[in-house]
Design a protein around this motif. Structure first.
Motif, PDB file in Angstrom:
ATOM      1  N   GLN A 154      24.726  23.160  14.808  1.00  0.00           N
ATOM      2  CA  GLN A 154      23.552  23.771  13.946  1.00  0.00           C
ATOM      3  C   GLN A 154      22.701  24.367  14.867  1.00  0.00           C
ATOM      4  O   GLN A 154      23.672  23.941  16.289  1.00  0.00           O
ATOM      5  N   PRO A 155      22.506  25.879  14.097  1.00  0.00           N
ATOM      6  CA  PRO A 155      22.076  26.911  16.041  1.00  0.00           C
ATOM      7  C   PRO A 155      21.806  25.557  16.811  1.00  0.00           C
ATOM      8  O   PRO A 155      21.406  26.055  18.202  1.00  0.00           O
ATOM      9  N   GLN A 156      20.747  24.120  16.509  1.00  0.00           N
ATOM     10  CA  GLN A 156      20.390  23.526  17.671  1.00  0.00           C
ATOM     11  C   GLN A 156      20.262  23.190  18.356  1.00  0.00           C
ATOM     12  O   GLN A 156      20.524  22.484  19.122  1.00  0.00           O
ATOM     13  N   GLY A 157      21.966  22.521  18.024  1.00  0.00           N
ATOM     14  CA  GLY A 157      22.982  21.470  18.473  1.00  0.00           C
ATOM     15  C   GLY A 157      23.221  21.086  17.385  1.00  0.00           C
ATOM     16  O   GLY A 157      23.406  21.047  16.240  1.00  0.00           O
ATOM     17  N   LEU A 158      23.786  19.270  17.952  1.00  0.00           N
ATOM     18  CA  LEU A 158      24.765  18.565  17.061  1.00  0.00           C
ATOM     19  C   LEU A 158      23.578  17.857  16.584  1.00  0.00           C
ATOM     20  O   LEU A 158      22.885  16.987  17.079  1.00  0.00           O
ATOM     21  N   PRO A 159      23.260  17.584  14.763  1.00  0.00           N
ATOM     22  CA  PRO A 159      22.344  16.676  14.642  1.00  0.00           C
ATOM     23  C   PRO A 159      22.240  14.877  14.613  1.00  0.00           C
ATOM     24  O   PRO A 159      23.918  14.816  14.624  1.00  0.00           O
ATOM     25  N   ALA A 160      21.764  14.492  14.777  1.00  0.00           N
ATOM     26  CA  ALA A 160      22.061  13.046  14.782  1.00  0.00           C
ATOM     27  C   ALA A 160      20.866  12.903  13.787  1.00  0.00           C
ATOM     28  O   ALA A 160      19.357  12.793  14.488  1.00  0.00           O
ATOM     29  N   LEU A 213       0.805  -1.740   0.082  1.00  0.00           N
ATOM     30  CA  LEU A 213      -0.282   0.239  -0.171  1.00  0.00           C
ATOM     31  C   LEU A 213       0.537   1.369  -0.146  1.00  0.00           C
ATOM     32  O   LEU A 213       0.194   2.536  -0.621  1.00  0.00           O
ATOM     33  N   SER A 214       2.183   1.042   1.078  1.00  0.00           N
ATOM     34  CA  SER A 214       2.612   2.554   0.919  1.00  0.00           C
ATOM     35  C   SER A 214       4.059   2.071   0.906  1.00  0.00           C
ATOM     36  O   SER A 214       4.101   0.971   2.268  1.00  0.00           O
ATOM     37  N   LEU A 215       4.979   2.382   0.863  1.00  0.00           N
ATOM     38  CA  LEU A 215       6.727   2.114   0.946  1.00  0.00           C
ATOM     39  C   LEU A 215       7.707   3.611   0.931  1.00  0.00           C
ATOM     40  O   LEU A 215       7.330   4.001  -0.555  1.00  0.00           O
ATOM     41  N   GLN A 216       7.769   4.159   2.000  1.00  0.00           N
ATOM     42  CA  GLN A 216       8.630   5.298   2.023  1.00  0.00           C
ATOM     43  C   GLN A 216       9.658   5.577   3.141  1.00  0.00           C
ATOM     44  O   GLN A 216       9.927   4.735   4.165  1.00  0.00           O
ATOM     45  N   THR A 217      10.378   6.374   2.623  1.00  0.00           N
ATOM     46  CA  THR A 217      12.036   6.403   4.043  1.00  0.00           C
ATOM     47  C   THR A 217      11.538   8.332   4.136  1.00  0.00           C
ATOM     48  O   THR A 217      11.142   9.010   3.141  1.00  0.00           O
ATOM     49  N   ARG A 218      11.174   8.646   5.248  1.00  0.00           N
ATOM     50  CA  ARG A 218      11.931  10.225   5.650  1.00  0.00           C
ATOM     51  C   ARG A 218      12.778   9.941   7.068  1.00  0.00           C
ATOM     52  O   ARG A 218      12.716   9.430   8.033  1.00  0.00           O
ATOM     53  N   PRO A 219      13.520  11.077   6.123  1.00  0.00           N
ATOM     54  CA  PRO A 219      14.599  12.061   7.920  1.00  0.00           C
ATOM     55  C   PRO A 219      13.856  12.411   8.840  1.00  0.00           C
ATOM     56  O   PRO A 219      13.550  13.145   8.486  1.00  0.00           O
ATOM     57  N   GLU A 220      14.279  12.103  10.429  1.00  0.00           N
ATOM     58  CA  GLU A 220      14.146  12.657  11.858  1.00  0.00           C
ATOM     59  C   GLU A 220      15.142  13.026  12.013  1.00  0.00           C
ATOM     60  O   GLU A 220      16.436  12.053  12.121  1.00  0.00           O
ATOM     61  N   THR A 221      15.210  13.585  12.259  1.00  0.00           N
ATOM     62  CA  THR A 221      16.620  14.262  13.483  1.00  0.00           C
ATOM     63  C   THR A 221      16.386  15.376  14.372  1.00  0.00           C
ATOM     64  O   THR A 221      14.760  15.930  14.198  1.00  0.00           O
ATOM     65  N   LEU A 222      17.236  14.466  15.667  1.00  0.00           N
ATOM     66  CA  LEU A 222      17.457  15.224  16.895  1.00  0.00           C
ATOM     67  C   LEU A 222      17.992  15.781  16.698  1.00  0.00           C
ATOM     68  O   LEU A 222      19.316  15.937  16.023  1.00  0.00           O
TER      69      LEU A 222
END
Length: 272
Positions: A247-253, A192-201
């Motif tokens: 980055q201004p928000q901090g170190l990304p993961a 039905l669906s398959l996707q990838t999406r980045p999530e950054t903390l």
């Protein structure tokens, strides 16, 4: 009353032990896990009314407790390979049964569930084709598998920073997104669906990130990882290398999250 069932586990003791140790600390640092799971839940077809659902890789049972009121009247199963997670989840309820088992060899009857919900658990399964085969087996006709997982590119900042320091494996490896596509296409389930999406903390420093990974039980579990303590000089080199990503928000993961929804054909759709 909730029932705790002991089923035979495969030889994946390291993953199970790591997450068992993290059971008490997991929820305190599981921001990403909750965000991804809720996004996955929104992708479950609205017309699905399961009589029985399975929270596959339930962890501390957070989403078992979300699924229970959403599908009121349905019976729920919560399954995880880490017995420590189950022991933490079971007293909090949500599912009617808590089962120690493996997604690659489910200790469930064929055609016994209508919804398999699995969020950020299947990346630890080496044989994803077996995961899909087992899902197809235990789903009833019209049943749905909704999963989120991780693919290559996850924690790329940490991986690249370690690469600048030494050649050891410090970051968990995950399969390619193309592999998810290939396995889904050959699963016999309707995609039905398959996707990838980045999530950054974002973190104030590297130690905060590595502390969170340890608290989740998701620190480096790969073969080839360095043994023993990490030397002070290498740690300092890592901190310096990671600073280039600040980055201004901090170190990304960054986590590369895969979302997939597959459906088992109804009896009338099965070719004769």
């Amino acid at each position: 009353m909730s029932e705790y069932i002991q089923a035979s586990l495969p030889d994946k003791r390291q993953v199970a032990a790591s997450f068992s140790r993290a059971a008490c600390s997991y929820d305190s640092v599981a921001e990403l896990q909750r965000t991804v799971g809720h996004q996955l839940l929104q992708q479950v077809p609205d017309d699905l009314q399961p009589q029985r659902w399975l929270d596959l890789g339930c962890g501390t049972g957070y989403f078992s407790r979300v699924l229970a009121p959403q599908y009121a009247g349905a019976s729920g199963l919560a399954l995880d390979i880490a017995e420590g997670m189950l022991a933490h989840a079971q007293p909090q309820g949500g599912a009617g049964h808590f089962i120690a088992g493996d997604a690659e060899k489910l200790p469930l009857r064929s055609g016994s569930v209508d919804l398999i919900f699995s969020s950020l658990a299947l990346q630890w399964c080496a044989d994803f084709s077996s995961v899909l085969s087992e899902a197809a087996r235990v789903l009833r006709p019209n049943g749905v598998l909704a999963f989120s997982s991780l693919c290559v590119g996850t924690l790329c900042e940490l991986r690249d920073s370690w690469q600048a320091v030494d050649g050891f494996v410090h970051v968990n490896r995950f399969r390619q997104f193309d592999d998810y596509q290939r396995f889904a296409a050959s699963s016999g389930l309707q995609l039905l669906s398959l996707q990838t999406r980045p999530e950054t903390l974002y973190f104030p420093d590297v130690r905060s990130l590595t502390h969170e990974l340890k608290a989740l039980g998701a620190h480096n579990l790969n073969p080839g990882r360095p043994g023993g303590l990490t030397g002070r000089a290498r740690v300092q080199a890592l901190l310096k290398a990671y600073e280039q990503f600040r980055q201004p928000q901090g170190l990304p993961a960054t986590y590369q999250v895969v979302y997939g929804v597959l459906r088992k054909a109804s009896a009338s759709e099965v070719p004769v």
